[in-house]
Write a protein that holds these residues in place. Structure first.
Motif, short mmCIF file in Angstrom:
data_model
loop_
_atom_site.label_atom_id
_atom_site.label_comp_id
_atom_site.label_asym_id
_atom_site.label_seq_id
_atom_site.Cartn_x
_atom_site.Cartn_y
_atom_site.Cartn_z
N GLU A 1 61.49 36.94 39.84
CA GLU A 1 60.95 35.79 39.12
C GLU A 1 60.32 34.81 40.10
O GLU A 1 60.80 34.65 41.23
CB GLU A 1 62.07 35.06 38.36
CG GLU A 1 62.72 35.88 37.27
CD GLU A 1 61.87 35.93 36.01
OE1 GLU A 1 61.15 34.96 35.74
OE2 GLU A 1 61.94 36.95 35.32
N LEU A 2 59.27 34.13 39.67
CA LEU A 2 58.61 33.16 40.53
C LEU A 2 59.54 32.02 40.89
O LEU A 2 59.55 31.56 42.04
CB LEU A 2 57.34 32.63 39.85
CG LEU A 2 56.52 31.64 40.67
CD1 LEU A 2 56.12 32.22 42.02
CD2 LEU A 2 55.29 31.20 39.88
N ALA B 1 61.73 33.16 43.71
CA ALA B 1 60.96 33.24 44.96
C ALA B 1 60.68 31.84 45.50
O ALA B 1 60.81 31.60 46.71
CB ALA B 1 59.65 33.99 44.72
N LYS C 1 57.38 37.05 45.64
CA LYS C 1 57.35 37.58 44.26
C LYS C 1 56.60 38.90 44.19
O LYS C 1 57.03 39.84 43.55
CB LYS C 1 56.69 36.56 43.33
CG LYS C 1 56.61 37.02 41.88
CD LYS C 1 55.90 35.97 41.03
CE LYS C 1 55.83 36.38 39.60
NZ LYS C 1 54.83 37.40 39.33
#
Length: 96
Positions: A2-3, A6, A71
Motif C-alpha cells: 500500500e502507498l 510505503a 510501492k
C-alpha cells in the motif's frame, strides 16, 4: 504494498537517518499522528507532506518519489526520475 505503508517506511527511514525523534516533529504533528503515519495506518494530506518535509529538510517530492519506489518495487529510480522529468517537461510546454 500500500502507498500509505510505503510512505510510512520512507518517513521513518528519513527521520532515523537524520537522527530525529518523533518529538522533533511536534511543531507540525503530534507524536501519535506521526506514529500512525510511520506505521501506514493513516495517509497524510499534501499540506502535511510539505510540513514533514520541512522538518526533514527535503523536498516533498523526494518523500513521495521514495514512497513510490518502495510501492512499485520493480521500478528503477532512474526510470522513475526520467518519467517524472518527461511529464514535467510536457507540463511546462502546455503552460508556455
Amino acid at each position: 504494498m500500500e502507498l500509505s505503508t510505503a510512505f510510512g517506511l520512507v518517513l521513518k527511514r528519513l527521520r532515523k537517518q537524520q537522527g530525529l525523534t518523533q518529538e522533533d516533529f511536534s511543531s507540525v504533528s503530534s507524536r501519535t499522528y506521526l506514529s500512525s503515519l510511520e506505521r501506514g495506518i493513516k495517509g497524510p494530506t499534501i499540506d502535511k507532506v510539505e510540513q514533514l518535509a520541512s522538518v526533514l529538510d527535503v523536498h516533498p517530492a523526494t518523500i513521495l518519489a521514495a514512497a513510490y519506489l518502495i510501492k512499485e518495487s520493480g521500478v528503477a529510480r532512474r526510470d522513475l526520475v526520467l518519467r517524472i522529468e518527461t511529464e514535467l517537461k510536457r507540463f511546462e510546454n502546455v503552460n508556455h
